[in-house]
Design a protein around this motif. Structure first.
Motif, short mmCIF file in Angstrom:
data_model
loop_
_atom_site.label_atom_id
_atom_site.label_comp_id
_atom_site.label_asym_id
_atom_site.label_seq_id
_atom_site.Cartn_x
_atom_site.Cartn_y
_atom_site.Cartn_z
N ARG A 147 72.25 15.01 42.16
CA ARG A 147 71.49 15.18 43.40
C ARG A 147 70.71 13.90 43.72
O ARG A 147 69.84 13.50 42.94
CB ARG A 147 70.52 16.34 43.26
N VAL A 148 71.02 13.31 44.86
CA VAL A 148 70.36 12.07 45.28
C VAL A 148 69.71 12.30 46.64
O VAL A 148 70.38 12.70 47.60
CB VAL A 148 71.35 10.90 45.35
N GLY A 149 68.41 12.05 46.71
CA GLY A 149 67.69 12.22 47.96
C GLY A 149 67.90 11.03 48.89
O GLY A 149 67.74 9.88 48.49
N LEU A 190 59.36 16.15 39.95
CA LEU A 190 59.53 17.55 39.57
C LEU A 190 60.92 17.85 39.03
O LEU A 190 61.17 18.96 38.55
CB LEU A 190 59.25 18.46 40.77
N GLY A 191 61.84 16.90 39.13
CA GLY A 191 63.20 17.13 38.66
C GLY A 191 64.07 17.83 39.68
O GLY A 191 65.18 18.27 39.36
N GLN A 192 63.60 17.92 40.92
CA GLN A 192 64.41 18.52 41.98
C GLN A 192 65.52 17.58 42.44
O GLN A 192 66.49 18.01 43.06
CB GLN A 192 63.52 18.90 43.16
N LEU A 193 65.37 16.30 42.12
CA LEU A 193 66.37 15.28 42.44
C LEU A 193 66.61 14.44 41.19
O LEU A 193 65.73 14.29 40.34
CB LEU A 193 65.88 14.38 43.58
N ASP A 194 67.82 13.87 41.11
CA ASP A 194 68.15 12.97 40.01
C ASP A 194 67.93 11.51 40.38
O ASP A 194 67.79 10.65 39.50
CB ASP A 194 69.61 13.17 39.59
#
Length: 344
Positions: A147-149, A190-194
């Motif tokens: 997951r990349v923002g 938060l670890g919501q994205l890598d």
């Protein structure tokens, strides 16, 4: 939203209170309280300026009074990201805005109620790819399935796509997650994205939020983002004296930056509340030049093809990008800044 008027008079301070608490944290280095002078007159015009290092000429012009000297009563409204600046202008809340070359290309498909007046800044390392676990991820190929923002349909996404493609990685093999730049650090921590692909100062904020485990991958994108000035203007409407005054003030600010780099760097550091070492690194990669390069339209055409291919715009013929650019205000402000081969 912070607003700064260049008029003489008493000082006013405006603060943004509606943002999340973590964003207002001094540890992340975001200061959104702006000081201005005086009150706006009926003739005031508003410029939506991205809160970014490449906006430095506007900060210098305000500090030195160059817009006022050119007879322009200008209010500067800070915005977090050029995409929001352009939206403010399109919604009638600003007369001018800063915009990236990617935004100019994408929005040329969507409407013509504006014109690009000039490019004024570029950077070799403003955009950065920050990964949450530098030990586990050291190359773009290791982002496949992660997951990349990214900020959709902006230079953030174009940069990330170009970085992947230049390393033979299919951008569609990565989970690209829409994110606002000011949220990137929080979501990464938060670890919501890598990983996140964002510009400064948000990239460094992401590094600081995660801590020692985070890392920045080497930039293989080959892309240098460009900042430009755009003006709200209906089709067929001629340029204005105010546009010329804005460009002249900007040109004087760029000359100041070249003449007084240390003072200009300090202005950037204070305005964006950057650590001195970070300000030094960012400033070293900035280039300021008011211009309408002869190859600018070709660059916009390339970005337009990317926008169509990645379905950021409706499929169809490309717009005439040369028609998006109005040469005359810059020709009046500084004839030497207009490429000799460019036609009005």
């Amino acid at each position: 939203m912070g607003r700064v008027s260049e008029n003489d008079g008493f000082m006013r301070i405006f603060c943004v209170h509606h943002l999340p608490g973590w964003l207002r944290s001094a540890r992340l280095g975001i200061g959104l309280c702006l000081a201005g002078f005086g009150t706006a007159s009926a003739a005031s015009l508003t410029m939506a300026v991205a809160r970014a290092p490449m906006s430095l000429p506007f900060y210098v012009a305000l500090q030195q009074g160059y817009f006022r000297d050119e007879g322009l009563d200008l209010i500067v409204a800070d915005c977090l990201g050029v995409h929001r600046c352009l939206r403010q202008m399109q919604e009638g809340r600003a007369n001018f805005a800063t915009a990236s070359d990617v935004l100019v290309a994408v929005n040329a498909f969507r409407g013509r109620n504006w014109r690009m007046l000039a490019a004024f800044a570029s950077s070799q390392d403003d955009l950065r790819l920050v990964v949450r676990n530098g030990k586990a991820i050291s190359a773009p190929s290791q982002l496949v399935g992660l997951r990349v923002g990214i900020v959709p349909s902006t230079a953030s996404q174009y940069f990330f796509d170009a970085l992947l493609l230049n390393q033979d990685v299919d951008p569609h093999a990565v989970k690209q997650i829409p994110v606002q730049p000011e949220d990137a650090a929080h979501q990464l921590a938060l670890g919501q994205l890598d990983a996140v692909a964002v510009g400064e100062p948000f990239a460094t904020q992401a590094l600081m939020a995660v801590g020692p485990a985070a890392a920045v991958l080497v930039d293989h994108s080959g892309y240098r983002p460009i900042f430009a000035v755009v003006s709200a203007r209906l089709p067929g409407q001629p340029g204005t004296d105010q546009e010329v005054a804005l460009l002249r003030g900007l040109d004087r600010a760029i000359a100041y930056i070249q003449r007084e780099p240390r003072k200009a760097r300090e202005t950037m550091r204070q305005r964006l509340q950057l650590h001195p070492e970070l300000a030094d690194r960012i400033f070293a990669g900035l280039q300021f030049r008011l211009n309408l390069d002869a190859n600018l339209a070709k660059g916009l055409e390339s970005l337009g093809r990317w926008a169509v291919r990645e379905q950021h715009v409706q499929p169809g013929p490309q717009p005439d990008f040369s028609a998006v650019i109005d040469v005359e205000p810059l020709r009046r402000a500084n004839p030497q800044a207009v490429a000799s081969g460019r036609q009005p």
